[in-house]
Design an enzyme around this catalytic site. Structure first.
Site, PDB file in Angstrom:
ATOM      1  CB  SER A  58      -0.890   0.016   1.249  1.00 64.11           C
ATOM      2  OG  SER A  58      -0.082   0.228   2.401  1.00 64.11           O
ATOM      3  CG  ASP A  95      -3.762  -2.756  -1.797  1.00 66.73           C
ATOM      4  OD1 ASP A  95      -4.678  -2.875  -2.621  1.00 66.73           O
ATOM      5  OD2 ASP A  95      -3.888  -2.982  -0.570  1.00 66.73           O
ATOM      6  CG  HIS A 191     -10.348  -1.896   2.833  1.00 71.02           C
ATOM      7  ND1 HIS A 191     -10.844  -0.945   1.980  1.00 71.02           N
ATOM      8  CD2 HIS A 191      -9.613  -2.731   2.064  1.00 71.02           C
ATOM      9  CE1 HIS A 191     -10.419  -1.191   0.752  1.00 71.02           C
ATOM     10  NE2 HIS A 191      -9.670  -2.267   0.768  1.00 71.02           N
ATOM     11  N   GLY A 192     -10.658  -3.840   6.770  1.00 67.78           N
ATOM     12  CA  GLY A 192     -10.491  -3.830   8.210  1.00 67.78           C
ATOM     13  C   GLY A 192     -11.187  -4.971   8.942  1.00 67.78           C
ATOM     14  CB  SER A 230      -9.696 -10.066   6.233  1.00 68.55           C
ATOM     15  OG  SER A 230      -8.359  -9.932   5.815  1.00 68.55           O
ATOM     16  CG  ASN A 270      -6.921  -7.212  -2.727  1.00 68.31           C
ATOM     17  OD1 ASN A 270      -6.558  -7.965  -3.622  1.00 68.31           O
ATOM     18  ND2 ASN A 270      -6.914  -5.899  -2.852  1.00 68.31           N
ATOM     19  CB  ILE A 271      -6.107 -11.753   2.530  1.00 64.95           C
ATOM     20  CG1 ILE A 271      -7.294 -12.460   1.848  1.00 64.95           C
ATOM     21  CG2 ILE A 271      -6.028 -12.104   4.023  1.00 64.95           C
ATOM     22  CD1 ILE A 271      -7.191 -13.965   1.787  1.00 64.95           C
TER      23      ILE A 271
HETATM   24  P1  13P Z   1      -8.940  -6.687   4.409  1.00 70.25           P
HETATM   25  O1  13P Z   1      -8.895  -5.498   5.293  1.00 70.25           O
HETATM   26  O2  13P Z   1     -10.287  -7.347   4.445  1.00 70.25           O
HETATM   27  O3  13P Z   1      -7.851  -7.648   4.658  1.00 70.25           O
HETATM   28  O4  13P Z   1      -8.761  -6.150   2.889  1.00 70.25           O
HETATM   29  C1  13P Z   1      -7.495  -5.936   2.355  1.00 70.25           C
HETATM   30  C2  13P Z   1      -7.545  -5.197   1.061  1.00 70.25           C
HETATM   31  O5  13P Z   1      -8.532  -5.087   0.384  1.00 70.25           O
HETATM   32  C3  13P Z   1      -6.276  -4.613   0.607  1.00 70.25           C
HETATM   33  O6  13P Z   1      -6.445  -3.859  -0.550  1.00 70.25           O
HETATM   34  O1  G3H Z   2      -6.653  -1.706   1.677  1.00 68.17           O
HETATM   35  C1  G3H Z   2      -5.918  -1.428   2.616  1.00 68.17           C
HETATM   36  C2  G3H Z   2      -4.826  -2.346   3.009  1.00 68.17           C
HETATM   37  O2  G3H Z   2      -5.243  -3.187   4.045  1.00 68.17           O
HETATM   38  C3  G3H Z   2      -3.584  -1.571   3.337  1.00 68.17           C
HETATM   39  O3  G3H Z   2      -3.750  -0.863   4.499  1.00 68.17           O
HETATM   40  O4  G3H Z   2      -3.062   1.484   3.977  1.00 68.17           O
HETATM   41  O5  G3H Z   2      -2.992   0.587   6.341  1.00 68.17           O
HETATM   42  O6  G3H Z   2      -1.320  -0.177   4.647  1.00 68.17           O
HETATM   43  P1  G3H Z   2      -2.713   0.339   4.899  1.00 68.17           P
HETATM   44 ZN    ZN Z   3      -8.332  -2.886  -0.699  1.00 69.31          ZN
END
Ligand code: 13P
Ligand code: G3H
Ligand code: ZN
Length: 325
Positions: A58, A95, A191-192, A230, A270-271
């Protein structure tokens, strides 16, 4: 003639991976990493389960780890698995790229795939920005992921979730005008660790597979991406809470729904959160059980080991990507 800067690092773009995933009805895992232990667990877990893999970075991870170091970490990871005798395809992917400049810089640093996330922009602006990245990436044979529809946050999920889903009537036009290689869509994930706000006794609502199937009809054979995938596994939520953490009401996408998605046009899942939770759970346990411990290898090592098992579990039992490389 395209200059594939990433070839020097031993990486590949996602084109061939996605073609095989689509035809084989499985999904390629895209795991985020920020440090050496996560990277080791991901690539060794994928090598041991013979799965192709997308290593995701990211914007925040790039700032955390340093772009030059990241380049050589990815290169080192490829060399390490080759020395283990593994030939799995490995992609280095940006990402949620949020600007042309960031995508350009990643491409020049050896990434083999980038995401430009213009999903929050008005439709025409999303097209314009995404196409600008695609036009630049073509010169380097880097594949590009775009996004249409905004992933719901917990508030939006409760208040106005519907307006955030991808509109299947826009996808053909978006892909045609931008030339993206894959498309992230919004079908109810976020996310999260808090994807769904559940009342006691309530279970997680199903993803909007009807939207996914409409998209599949509009874009036959085209690779779709699922973010926010996730599962927020209860085992690790409980472990975090048992060892002094405070994660209340955390909930993710059940694994059977991901299995179903992986059999569809979804070629990339994506995980990130699940990996973060494993690492946190193990480190908390080590500190509670051994309060005198101060050698980072003694807590990062066990965390890496458990993360490696999670990666293999996802590849073998959820995404179906094991034994495909
Ligand atoms: P999660 O927060 O569900 O793991 O998603 C990750 C993601 O989409 C990263 O781009
Ligand atoms: O989509 C988000 C990913 O989980 C990356 O998260 O921006 O905190 O690195 P981050
Ligand atoms: Zn994402």
């Amino acid at each position: 003639m395209a200059k594939r800067l990433y070839e020097e690092l031993g990486l590949v773009n996602t084109r061939e991976m996605f073609k095989k995933a689509f035809e084989g009805r499985y999904a390629i895992p895209a795991y985020n990493f920020n440090n050496m232990e996560q990277l080791q667990a991901i690539v060794i877990g994928c090598a041991e389960s013979k799965s192709p893999v997308i290593l995701q970075v990211s914007k925040g991870a790039r700032e955390y780890a340093n772009q030059t170091l990241l380049r050589y970490m990815a290169m080192g990871a490829v060399k390490m698995v080759r020395e283990m005798g593994s030939n799995i395809p490995i992609t280095l992917h940006l990402d949620h790229g949020d600007s042309f400049e960031l995508c350009k810089s990643c491409i020049e640093f050896g990434f083999s795939s980038v995401m430009i996330d213009g999903s929050h922009l008005p439709y025409e602006e999303n097209i314009k920005l995404t196409k600008q990245v695609v036009d630049f990436a073509r010169g380097y044979d880097v594949t590009v992921e775009g996004e249409l529809g905004v992933l719901a946050g917990i508030e939006e999920h409760v208040v106005a979730e519907k307006s955030h889903y991808t509109d299947p009537n826009q996808v053909q036009d978006f892909v045609g005008k931008t030339g993206v290689d894959s498309l992230a869509i919004s079908i109810g994930t976020s996310h999260g660790a808090y994807k769904f706000k559940l009342k006691p006794g309530e279970s997680v609502p199903p993803l909007r597979f009807d939207i996914l199937h409409e998209v599949e009809k509009k874009l036959p054979g085209f690779p779709i991406v699922l973010h926010g995938a996730s599962s927020v596994l209860p085992k690790y939520v409980d472990m975090i809470n048992q060892y002094g953490g405070k994660l209340e009401g955390a909930a993710g996408v059940p694994e059977d729904q991901l299995r179903e998605a992986a059999r569809s046009a979804v070629c990339k899942i994506n995980i990130d959160t699940d990996g973060r939770m494993v690492v946190t759970a193990v480190i908390r346990k080590v500190f509670v059980e051994n309060p005198k411990e101060f050698d980072p290898r003694k807590y990062l090592g066990p965390a890496r080991k458990e993360l490696l098992e999670l990666i293999k579990h996802k590849n073998i039992n959820v995404l179906g990507s094991a034994n495909r490389a």
